[in-house]
Motif scaffolding. Structure first.
Motif, PDB file in Angstrom:
ATOM      1  N   MET A 110     -89.934  58.223 102.747  1.00  0.00           N
ATOM      2  CA  MET A 110     -89.652  58.890 101.476  1.00  0.00           C
ATOM      3  C   MET A 110     -90.411  58.179 100.364  1.00  0.00           C
ATOM      4  O   MET A 110     -90.411  56.958 100.284  1.00  0.00           O
ATOM      5  CB  MET A 110     -88.146  58.867 101.187  1.00  0.00           C
ATOM      6  CG  MET A 110     -87.744  59.581  99.897  1.00  0.00           C
ATOM      7  SD  MET A 110     -85.936  59.602  99.665  1.00  0.00           S
ATOM      8  CE  MET A 110     -85.465  60.845 100.847  1.00  0.00           C
ATOM      9  N   THR A 111     -91.083  58.932  99.506  1.00  0.00           N
ATOM     10  CA  THR A 111     -91.854  58.335  98.425  1.00  0.00           C
ATOM     11  C   THR A 111     -90.955  57.985  97.252  1.00  0.00           C
ATOM     12  O   THR A 111     -89.785  58.372  97.199  1.00  0.00           O
ATOM     13  CB  THR A 111     -92.938  59.303  97.938  1.00  0.00           C
ATOM     14  OG1 THR A 111     -92.302  60.430  97.312  1.00  0.00           O
ATOM     15  CG2 THR A 111     -93.809  59.787  99.074  1.00  0.00           C
ATOM     16  N   SER A 112     -91.536  57.258  96.275  1.00  0.00           N
ATOM     17  CA  SER A 112     -90.766  56.876  95.097  1.00  0.00           C
ATOM     18  C   SER A 112     -90.302  58.093  94.314  1.00  0.00           C
ATOM     19  O   SER A 112     -89.215  58.113  93.763  1.00  0.00           O
ATOM     20  CB  SER A 112     -91.630  55.989  94.201  1.00  0.00           C
ATOM     21  OG  SER A 112     -92.796  56.678  93.788  1.00  0.00           O
ATOM     22  N   THR A 113     -91.125  59.151  94.276  1.00  0.00           N
ATOM     23  CA  THR A 113     -90.753  60.362  93.530  1.00  0.00           C
ATOM     24  C   THR A 113     -89.512  60.993  94.142  1.00  0.00           C
ATOM     25  O   THR A 113     -88.580  61.405  93.449  1.00  0.00           O
ATOM     26  CB  THR A 113     -91.909  61.371  93.537  1.00  0.00           C
ATOM     27  OG1 THR A 113     -93.046  60.761  92.933  1.00  0.00           O
ATOM     28  CG2 THR A 113     -91.538  62.633  92.780  1.00  0.00           C
ATOM     29  N   GLU A 114     -89.501  61.068  95.481  1.00  0.00           N
ATOM     30  CA  GLU A 114     -88.343  61.646  96.170  1.00  0.00           C
ATOM     31  C   GLU A 114     -87.103  60.783  95.989  1.00  0.00           C
ATOM     32  O   GLU A 114     -85.996  61.287  95.784  1.00  0.00           O
ATOM     33  CB  GLU A 114     -88.667  61.812  97.655  1.00  0.00           C
ATOM     34  CG  GLU A 114     -89.741  62.857  97.914  1.00  0.00           C
ATOM     35  CD  GLU A 114     -90.249  62.813  99.345  1.00  0.00           C
ATOM     36  OE1 GLU A 114     -90.541  63.894  99.890  1.00  0.00           O
ATOM     37  OE2 GLU A 114     -90.344  61.712  99.906  1.00  0.00           O
ATOM     38  N   LEU A 115     -87.287  59.462  96.062  1.00  0.00           N
ATOM     39  CA  LEU A 115     -86.159  58.555  95.870  1.00  0.00           C
ATOM     40  C   LEU A 115     -85.593  58.668  94.469  1.00  0.00           C
ATOM     41  O   LEU A 115     -84.387  58.724  94.264  1.00  0.00           O
ATOM     42  CB  LEU A 115     -86.608  57.116  96.136  1.00  0.00           C
ATOM     43  CG  LEU A 115     -86.692  56.684  97.600  1.00  0.00           C
ATOM     44  CD1 LEU A 115     -87.486  55.402  97.714  1.00  0.00           C
ATOM     45  CD2 LEU A 115     -85.323  56.520  98.200  1.00  0.00           C
ATOM     46  N   THR A 116     -86.485  58.709  93.462  1.00  0.00           N
ATOM     47  CA  THR A 116     -86.045  58.809  92.081  1.00  0.00           C
ATOM     48  C   THR A 116     -85.297  60.105  91.838  1.00  0.00           C
ATOM     49  O   THR A 116     -84.268  60.148  91.169  1.00  0.00           O
ATOM     50  CB  THR A 116     -87.247  58.709  91.129  1.00  0.00           C
ATOM     51  OG1 THR A 116     -87.894  57.460  91.361  1.00  0.00           O
ATOM     52  CG2 THR A 116     -86.806  58.778  89.687  1.00  0.00           C
ATOM     53  N   ARG A 156     -95.987  53.799  91.826  1.00  0.00           N
ATOM     54  CA  ARG A 156     -97.165  54.101  92.649  1.00  0.00           C
ATOM     55  C   ARG A 156     -97.610  52.884  93.446  1.00  0.00           C
ATOM     56  O   ARG A 156     -98.099  53.017  94.566  1.00  0.00           O
ATOM     57  CB  ARG A 156     -98.308  54.632  91.777  1.00  0.00           C
ATOM     58  CG  ARG A 156     -98.083  56.073  91.302  1.00  0.00           C
ATOM     59  CD  ARG A 156     -99.268  56.606  90.549  1.00  0.00           C
ATOM     60  NE  ARG A 156    -100.474  56.645  91.362  1.00  0.00           N
ATOM     61  CZ  ARG A 156    -101.690  56.859  90.860  1.00  0.00           C
ATOM     62  NH1 ARG A 156    -101.845  57.044  89.552  1.00  0.00           N
ATOM     63  NH2 ARG A 156    -102.745  56.896  91.651  1.00  0.00           N
ATOM     64  N   LEU A 157     -97.437  51.694  92.882  1.00  0.00           N
ATOM     65  CA  LEU A 157     -97.768  50.506  93.657  1.00  0.00           C
ATOM     66  C   LEU A 157     -96.829  50.364  94.844  1.00  0.00           C
ATOM     67  O   LEU A 157     -97.249  50.017  95.952  1.00  0.00           O
ATOM     68  CB  LEU A 157     -97.709  49.261  92.771  1.00  0.00           C
ATOM     69  CG  LEU A 157     -99.028  48.860  92.089  1.00  0.00           C
ATOM     70  CD1 LEU A 157     -99.546  49.938  91.149  1.00  0.00           C
ATOM     71  CD2 LEU A 157     -98.856  47.557  91.319  1.00  0.00           C
ATOM     72  N   GLY A 158     -95.556  50.650  94.633  1.00  0.00           N
ATOM     73  CA  GLY A 158     -94.595  50.566  95.726  1.00  0.00           C
ATOM     74  C   GLY A 158     -94.849  51.583  96.825  1.00  0.00           C
ATOM     75  O   GLY A 158     -94.547  51.331  98.000  1.00  0.00           O
ATOM     76  N   ASP A 159     -95.410  52.731  96.451  1.00  0.00           N
ATOM     77  CA  ASP A 159     -95.699  53.761  97.446  1.00  0.00           C
ATOM     78  C   ASP A 159     -96.747  53.314  98.457  1.00  0.00           C
ATOM     79  O   ASP A 159     -96.886  53.929  99.524  1.00  0.00           O
ATOM     80  CB  ASP A 159     -96.184  55.040  96.756  1.00  0.00           C
ATOM     81  CG  ASP A 159     -95.063  55.822  96.081  1.00  0.00           C
ATOM     82  OD1 ASP A 159     -93.883  55.558  96.386  1.00  0.00           O
ATOM     83  OD2 ASP A 159     -95.371  56.697  95.247  1.00  0.00           O
ATOM     84  N   VAL A 160     -97.498  52.258  98.151  1.00  0.00           N
ATOM     85  CA  VAL A 160     -98.539  51.779  99.062  1.00  0.00           C
ATOM     86  C   VAL A 160     -97.936  51.420 100.418  1.00  0.00           C
ATOM     87  O   VAL A 160     -98.456  51.808 101.463  1.00  0.00           O
ATOM     88  CB  VAL A 160     -99.285  50.558  98.465  1.00  0.00           C
ATOM     89  CG1 VAL A 160    -100.203  49.918  99.508  1.00  0.00           C
ATOM     90  CG2 VAL A 160    -100.091  50.986  97.237  1.00  0.00           C
TER      91      VAL A 160
END
Length: 294
Positions: free
Chosen positions: A1-7, A41-45
């Protein structure tokens, strides 16, 4: 799950916890609402979501040509590598940690350092944050990784934690100590740390030799709604609370490359100049302090 989905998943359940002070309510609000691409975005790496800066030399070979269509993606990956390298240096200073030990990540953000600590030591890590958004994000990520039985974040005032006296093997603040009074903070770490337990902080601090906080430091305070302390204040408050420094490391030269690279990216927030200029003129320093509870 990406940061956008988590947020998005967290957005409906976020709340501001009952504060111990109006200022803490402001900080909870600030971090509940924060969703800067430079953090997400850095965390999504690789799924490690940090809220701190980076250290180390730039790997220009990994970056490649600035005209390459993939250059920005590589730049983001390099910034993330540097911030994970910063967390590794912090963990290096925690000393010997066993699988049965419990650590405290005070001001844990979205939990990247907590995850790294568990992955390295196999121990339990308790994160505390005033932000319910961050705690929910971190706990969801720990569950996805299958480590939620060892890594947990809770909405909690890090000056008044639920941990029993002398129950914690080591603890840290990674760029979160500028939001609290240092005497109160170190009194709490001293309370829950075992005798001989290690405390580590990495933080920006204004340089007493400069005289007073510079205009750049004032800009950083305003940007993050924080109150940066001097290096001298850290050492004095530790001494007053049974924390004896074992290492004081100036990371300022090591963090400049991160900031100079970030200033060229699409993720700029407008605060990059203040960091770069204050590090260069000596009014601001990036330091690591490791201290033992006596």
């Amino acid at each position: 799950m990406t940061s956008t989905e988590l947020t998005s998943a967290n957005a409906t359940s976020a709340f501001v916890p009952a504060p111990a002070s109006p200022y803490q309510s402001d900080i909870a609000r600030y971090w509940n609402q924060e969703a800067r691409p430079v953090n997400l975005r850095l965390g999504d790496v690789d799924g490690l979501y940090h809220h701190h800066y980076g250290i180390g030399d730039i790997d220009h070979t990994a970056l490649g040509d600035t005209e390459d269509s993939e250059y920005e993606k590589k730049l983001i990956a390099e910034l993330h590598r540097l911030e994970s390298a910063q967390a590794e240096v912090l963990l290096d200073h925690l000393g010997v940690i066993g699988q049965d030990d419990t650590l405290v990540d005070a001001g844990c953000g979205r939990g990247g350092s907590s995850v790294m600590a568990h992955q390295r030591f196999g121990c339990k890590v308790e994160g505390v944050t005033l932000s319910s958004t961050q705690a929910e994000f971190g706990n969801r990520r720990a569950k996805e990784l299958g480590i939620d039985d060892h890594v947990r974040a809770q909405v909690c005032n890090m000056l008044d934690t639920p941990f029993e006296k002398g129950s914690i093997a080591a603890s840290w603040n990674n760029e979160s100590s500028m939001y609290v009074d240092l005497d109160d903070l170190f009194a709490e770490h001293s309370r829950f740390l075992k005798v001989g337990g290690r405390y580590v902080t990495i933080t920006g601090c204004w340089n007493p030799r400069y005289g007073q906080p510079s205009k750049w430091v004032s800009q950083i305070n305003a940007h993050f709604e924080c109150n940066i302390h001097s290096r001298r204040e850290y050492l004095r408050a530790m001494a007053d609370n049974r924390l004896v420094p074992q290492a004081v490391v100036d990371l300022t030269p090591a963090t400049l490359p991160y900031w100079e690279l970030r200033a060229t990216s699409s993720l700029v927030t407008g605060i990059e100049e203040a960091f770069i200029e204050s590090y260069k003129d000596g009014s601001f320093q990036y330091v690591l302090i490791a201290a033992d509870r006596v």
